[in-house]
Design a protein around this motif. Structure first.
Motif, PDB file in Angstrom:
ATOM      1  N   VAL A 105       0.844  -1.198   0.000  1.00 22.05           N
ATOM      2  CA  VAL A 105       0.000   0.000   0.000  1.00 22.05           C
ATOM      3  C   VAL A 105       0.877   1.246   0.000  1.00 22.05           C
ATOM      4  CG1 VAL A 105      -1.634   1.345   1.382  1.00 22.05           C
ATOM      5  CG2 VAL A 105      -2.032  -1.089   1.006  1.00 22.05           C
ATOM      6  N   ARG A 106       1.936   1.253   0.807  1.00 24.13           N
ATOM      7  CA  ARG A 106       2.846   2.409   0.833  1.00 24.13           C
ATOM      8  C   ARG A 106       3.445   2.657  -0.550  1.00 24.13           C
ATOM      9  NH1 ARG A 106       5.942   0.178   5.086  1.00 24.13           N
ATOM     10  NH2 ARG A 106       4.386  -0.035   6.675  1.00 24.13           N
ATOM     11  N   MET A 117      -8.122  10.793   1.150  1.00 24.54           N
ATOM     12  CA  MET A 117      -9.131   9.753   0.933  1.00 24.54           C
ATOM     13  C   MET A 117      -9.798   9.857  -0.442  1.00 24.54           C
ATOM     14  SD  MET A 117      -9.052   7.687   3.404  1.00 24.54           S
ATOM     15  CE  MET A 117     -10.537   6.759   3.140  1.00 24.54           C
ATOM     16  N   ALA A 118      -9.744  11.016  -1.048  1.00 26.17           N
ATOM     17  CA  ALA A 118     -10.351  11.194  -2.372  1.00 26.17           C
ATOM     18  C   ALA A 118      -9.666  10.314  -3.417  1.00 26.17           C
ATOM     19  CB  ALA A 118     -10.282  12.653  -2.793  1.00 26.17           C
ATOM     20  N   GLN A 119      -8.406   9.964  -3.191  1.00 24.90           N
ATOM     21  CA  GLN A 119      -7.668   9.125  -4.140  1.00 24.90           C
ATOM     22  C   GLN A 119      -7.651   7.647  -3.727  1.00 24.90           C
ATOM     23  OE1 GLN A 119      -5.915  11.956  -2.888  1.00 24.90           O
ATOM     24  NE2 GLN A 119      -6.328  13.284  -4.619  1.00 24.90           N
ATOM     25  N   MET A 120      -8.500   7.253  -2.785  1.00 20.72           N
ATOM     26  CA  MET A 120      -8.509   5.859  -2.323  1.00 20.72           C
ATOM     27  C   MET A 120      -8.760   4.881  -3.475  1.00 20.72           C
ATOM     28  SD  MET A 120     -10.657   4.060   0.702  1.00 20.72           S
ATOM     29  CE  MET A 120     -10.584   2.305   0.952  1.00 20.72           C
ATOM     30  N   GLY A 121      -9.691   5.210  -4.350  1.00 17.29           N
ATOM     31  CA  GLY A 121      -9.991   4.339  -5.487  1.00 17.29           C
ATOM     32  C   GLY A 121      -8.795   4.151  -6.392  1.00 17.29           C
ATOM     33  N   LEU A 122      -8.042   5.201  -6.607  1.00 14.57           N
ATOM     34  CA  LEU A 122      -6.851   5.133  -7.440  1.00 14.57           C
ATOM     35  C   LEU A 122      -5.800   4.210  -6.817  1.00 14.57           C
ATOM     36  CD1 LEU A 122      -5.371   6.245  -9.938  1.00 14.57           C
ATOM     37  CD2 LEU A 122      -4.547   8.116  -8.494  1.00 14.57           C
ATOM     38  N   MET A 124      -6.399   1.802  -4.573  1.00 17.43           N
ATOM     39  CA  MET A 124      -6.933   0.438  -4.588  1.00 17.43           C
ATOM     40  C   MET A 124      -6.756  -0.197  -5.967  1.00 17.43           C
ATOM     41  SD  MET A 124      -8.051  -0.602  -1.637  1.00 17.43           S
ATOM     42  CE  MET A 124      -9.136  -1.957  -2.030  1.00 17.43           C
ATOM     43  N   LYS A 125      -6.979   0.585  -7.016  1.00 15.24           N
ATOM     44  CA  LYS A 125      -6.825   0.077  -8.380  1.00 15.24           C
ATOM     45  C   LYS A 125      -5.376  -0.346  -8.632  1.00 15.24           C
ATOM     46  CE  LYS A 125      -8.956   1.998 -11.998  1.00 15.24           C
ATOM     47  NZ  LYS A 125      -9.244   2.972 -13.077  1.00 15.24           N
ATOM     48  N   THR A 126      -4.435   0.364  -8.032  1.00 18.06           N
ATOM     49  CA  THR A 126      -3.013   0.039  -8.189  1.00 18.06           C
ATOM     50  C   THR A 126      -2.618  -1.172  -7.354  1.00 18.06           C
ATOM     51  OG1 THR A 126      -2.574   2.387  -8.531  1.00 18.06           O
ATOM     52  CG2 THR A 126      -0.687   0.999  -8.037  1.00 18.06           C
ATOM     53  N   VAL A 127      -3.167  -1.295  -6.152  1.00 16.20           N
ATOM     54  CA  VAL A 127      -2.782  -2.369  -5.223  1.00 16.20           C
ATOM     55  C   VAL A 127      -3.429  -3.706  -5.578  1.00 16.20           C
ATOM     56  CG1 VAL A 127      -2.940  -3.146  -2.830  1.00 16.20           C
ATOM     57  CG2 VAL A 127      -2.294  -0.811  -3.315  1.00 16.20           C
ATOM     58  N   GLN A 128      -4.682  -3.692  -6.020  1.00 18.74           N
ATOM     59  CA  GLN A 128      -5.419  -4.941  -6.239  1.00 18.74           C
ATOM     60  C   GLN A 128      -4.690  -5.961  -7.122  1.00 18.74           C
ATOM     61  OE1 GLN A 128      -7.273  -5.777  -4.100  1.00 18.74           O
ATOM     62  NE2 GLN A 128      -9.402  -5.260  -4.385  1.00 18.74           N
TER      63      GLN A 128
END
Length: 149
Positions: A105-106, A117-122, A124-128
Motif C-alpha cells: 500500500v505504501r 481519501m479522495a484518491q482511495m480508489g486510485l 486500490m486500483k493500483t494495489v489490487q
C-alpha cells in the motif's frame, strides 16, 4: 495439470482414503467451479485464476461461517467450517501478512502520489493486481485508509 484437474484427482484420493471432510469439501469446491462455469450466457471452462477466485470465495464463506458459529456458541459447527477452510487453503496461494500488505500500500501511495481519501480508489486500483488472491479485500482497504488518513 490444471487446478480443476488437481481438485478432481484429490477428490478421488480422498474418497479412496474415506476422508469424509476432505471429500465433501472438494465436492463442494468442484460444484462451485462448475456453477461459475455455467453462470454466464455460455458455458466456459475456467482457467486456473478463475478457479482460484472461486476457491477464495468459498474459503471466505467458511471463515465467516466459523466466526458466526463461534459467536453463537456452536463450537462443533465452527470446527467443521474451520476444517473445510483448512482443506481449501491448501489450494490457495500463501496469504500476505499485515506488514507485506502495508508495504504494498505504501508503494502504491507513493507511485500514485495520493494525498487523501479522495484518491482511495486510485490506490486500490493500483494495489489490487499486486495482492490478487493473496489478501482479503477488506484488509487491503483498511490498510489504504490508514495510509491515506
Amino acid at each position: 495439470m490444471t487446478l480443476k484437474e488437481t481438485l478432481r484427482t484429490d477428490l478421488t484420493a480422498a474418497m479412496k482414503a474415506r476422508d469424509t471432510t476432505r471429500s465433501a469439501t472438494l465436492r463442494m469446491a468442484l460444484t462451485s467451479v462448475t456453477n461459475a462455469e455455467v453462470a454466464g450466457d455460455t458455458a466456459v471452462e475456467l482457467d486456473d485464476d478463475a478457479v482460484l477466485k472461486v476457491l477464495a470465495k468459498e474459503a471466505k464463506k467458511r471463515k465467516e461461517a466459523a466466526t458466526a458459529y463461534r459467536d453463537a456458541n456452536r463450537p462443533e459447527l465452527a470446527d467443521k467450517e474451520e476444517a473445510e477452510l483448512a482443506v481449501l487453503e491448501a489450494y490457495l496461494p500463501q496469504q500476505l501478512g499485515d506488514d507485506e500488505v502495508q508495504e504494498l500500500v505504501r508503494q502504491a501511495v507513493a507511485e500514485t502520489g495520493a494525498t487523501g481519501m479522495a484518491q482511495m480508489g486510485l490506490v486500490m486500483k493500483t494495489v489490487q493486481p499486486l495482492v490478487a488472491g493473496r489478501a482479503d479485500g477488506a484488509k487491503v482497504a483498511a490498510a489504504v485508509r490508514a495510509a491515506l488518513a
